[in-house]
Scaffold this motif. Sequence first.
Motif, short mmCIF file in Angstrom:
data_model
loop_
_atom_site.label_atom_id
_atom_site.label_comp_id
_atom_site.label_asym_id
_atom_site.label_seq_id
_atom_site.Cartn_x
_atom_site.Cartn_y
_atom_site.Cartn_z
N LEU E 62 2.29 12.25 -2.87
CA LEU E 62 2.12 10.81 -2.88
C LEU E 62 3.16 10.14 -3.78
O LEU E 62 3.82 9.16 -3.40
N THR E 63 3.33 10.68 -4.99
CA THR E 63 4.31 10.10 -5.91
C THR E 63 5.70 10.13 -5.30
O THR E 63 6.48 9.17 -5.42
N TYR E 68 10.27 7.22 -2.74
CA TYR E 68 11.10 7.03 -1.53
C TYR E 68 10.97 5.59 -1.04
O TYR E 68 11.96 4.95 -0.65
N LEU E 69 9.78 5.09 -1.05
CA LEU E 69 9.53 3.73 -0.58
C LEU E 69 10.17 2.69 -1.52
O LEU E 69 10.72 1.67 -1.07
N ALA E 86 4.28 4.28 5.95
CA ALA E 86 3.37 5.12 6.73
C ALA E 86 3.14 6.47 6.03
O ALA E 86 2.00 6.94 5.93
N GLY E 87 4.23 7.06 5.56
CA GLY E 87 4.12 8.36 4.90
C GLY E 87 3.27 8.29 3.64
O GLY E 87 2.47 9.19 3.36
N MET E 93 -1.95 6.50 -0.16
CA MET E 93 -1.74 5.17 -0.70
C MET E 93 -2.63 4.14 0.00
O MET E 93 -2.65 4.06 1.22
N GLY E 94 -3.35 3.35 -0.77
CA GLY E 94 -4.15 2.27 -0.21
C GLY E 94 -3.44 0.94 -0.40
O GLY E 94 -2.33 0.89 -0.96
#
Lengths: 134, 134, 134, 134, 134, 134
Positions: E62-63, E68-69, E86-87, E93-94
């Motif tokens: 997640l991190t 990346y985002l 999306a990833g 992630m909420g």
Amino acid sequence: MPMIEYEDAPPAVRAVYDDIMRTRQVDWINNFWKVLANHPPTLKRTWEGIKEVMAPNALDPLTKELIYLAVSTTNGCDYCITSHTAGARKAGMGDAMLAELQAVVGMANETNRLVNGYQVEIDERLKRAALGKR
Amino acid sequence: MPMIEYEDAPPAVRAVYDDIMRTRQVDWINNFWKVLANHPPTLKRTWEGIKEVMAPNALDPLTKELIYLAVSTTNGCDYCITSHTAGARKAGMGDAMLAELQAVVGMANETNRLVNGYQVEIDERLKRAALGKR
Amino acid sequence: MPMIEYEDAPPAVRAVYDDIMRTRQVDWINNFWKVLANHPPTLKRTWEGIKEVMAPNALDPLTKELIYLAVSTTNGCDYCITSHTAGARKAGMGDAMLAELQAVVGMANETNRLVNGYQVEIDERLKRAALGKR
Amino acid sequence: MPMIEYEDAPPAVRAVYDDIMRTRQVDWINNFWKVLANHPPTLKRTWEGIKEVMAPNALDPLTKELIYLAVSTTNGCDYCITSHTAGARKAGMGDAMLAELQAVVGMANETNRLVNGYQVEIDERLKRAALGKR
Amino acid sequence: MPMIEYEDAPPAVRAVYDDIMRTRQVDWINNFWKVLANHPPTLKRTWEGIKEVMAPNALDPLTKELIYLAVSTTNGCDYCITSHTAGARKAGMGDAMLAELQAVVGMANETNRLVNGYQVEIDERLKRAALGKR
Amino acid sequence: MPMIEYEDAPPAVRAVYDDIMRTRQVDWINNFWKVLANHPPTLKRTWEGIKEVMAPNALDPLTKELIYLAVSTTNGCDYCITSHTAGARKAGMGDAMLAELQAVVGMANETNRLVNGYQVEIDERLKRAALGKR
């Protein structure tokens, strides 16, 4: 790159240096031009572009310097930030203006990314307004 | 992200929308704010920042819009370019000003890279002038 | 980050250093790799990527170095500008080539923003041509 | 911005359009120029800059198009990527060259950030080599 | 570029597609990989890099997706923002996390420019702390 | 810009300095704030923004520092990289985490450009997933 001093410059470079000093009413040449002088066509083309673009017209010289500084700050170009902070001061920018400019630049860089991240769709009304239509 | 319309907005969001419309003297809310409204603290903080930073002060509203547009153009943020072209027009920018702004933005992005590529050293004289010293 | 010298490097790092020196036919390792060596998987993956991507193929090594330098100049990465100016010189770039590269990079950064600012729509004809269609 | 067609263009704009078509040996004008034509001085200055900078010299036209494309890809300018992918193809770029260019551009953008993140100090040896010294 | 579907893919491309679907436990391939498949070495190298870099290790998946985002948002890459939003959602992630991430990204882009504009000198204490020293 | 020390600061600036030290549980002020203090409204607004945005909430402080560092690395802001490397270490980042973060940042910057260069079309499936739909 080595810097080309006035004394060592070929006539084509000297002609540009002379025009820079005359146009700006200064008696020295800053490093940017001395480095570009290694390639005289780039020196000439860049100076003529700057001279045309920065001349007072629909926008005054101070506003043009502020815009230049805003771009340079966004791009993180230290030389350019220094030289256009100096240029804007010469054109009349005081400390309060500088602080407000940097605040706007910071805010614009922030909201540009909020728009990216949320992928905001452009309002039709804003599109028309941007084209100068009602 | 879904857009939060005024009708569906919780009171904290409506309060921001009302302040936006009052401050800007408009009767609608553009998509940027409707998307930010998905996270009310971001909506509130961003609007209050914009309101403070864009208020007329040492720099007038038109100059601030021009700076915002210059940054957005450099970053290639389409929504931001559209909304701040519109904002600058509302503050008085005509076609000639827009053209000159874009010319300065283009030139600044060019010379920023010439400085990068040639790794130009900053003149001591420019450093002093940037600090407002002689 | 500390730099990992050959003498102090574990075998996995030494193997990469040896491959760098062999592939480039040099007898020293530059700081970039010595710093990446703090994380051997990044060192190995990055070197293998560079080795594959920069190998002569449809594009020759000089052209690849010029492209690398153009990107680094656009991004304003001083280390990268220095190392790829050096790399391009080793691959055959002379002063005139460097000057022309920087002129193209500057011009591209300028027109990229003119396109942004004016939000130019892509010509169908250019789309087809970009795909290699007539 | 509205696009200025040849038929509607004033003489100063037509002269630039004619020169673009003659120089590039094409019989049409792409949207970039038609939009710049809203401000004839920007049209003229930009075209003359492009014409000078992109002319074959120490670097050949294909290499110059590849550099232009690398910058445009780094900046994420879609119009520019499309037009210079098309331009590079016209100058001789095939699919393999395009793929290798994009691989180098990607890698350069990656290592530029590794250098940033690790704040790598520039090797004295690279500085000298970048200046063309031994 | 044309997209290479599984049915039409040569064995080397199919092997990568299979590995992507197996590693990510999905039954389809997204467009990014189908386009890269036009150049199988880039497809393979890029996938293997992503697979290694995004694997859970000192940082959890997640991190890594959030990072990346954050980069993709800063760069304004729409495809990348969509795919990594999306990833990140898939990794847990909420909406609240997304909103906080975008707030941090916006703020970082703002303060990065305040630092640029004011050319803030780095504190010795921060340098030592960044190196993990006291 | 000159740095405003605590001793010389007006009450409005001291109040912010006190809040910074209290919130972060440190006994000194770093240069960023001392420079912003030249314009107290920017100091106050920026600090309050940072304080709100970086507070633990849906994302923990370490993750927020990692995101900040990823953005600063992408933008190449040296001061910011140093201060947020330090901040992330203070929040618990070790050497392995730093190395993995930089690897992800590098990879994201690479694939962002591959997406740009190949102009990959966004998958409908990814758009839905990004919105949290199935």
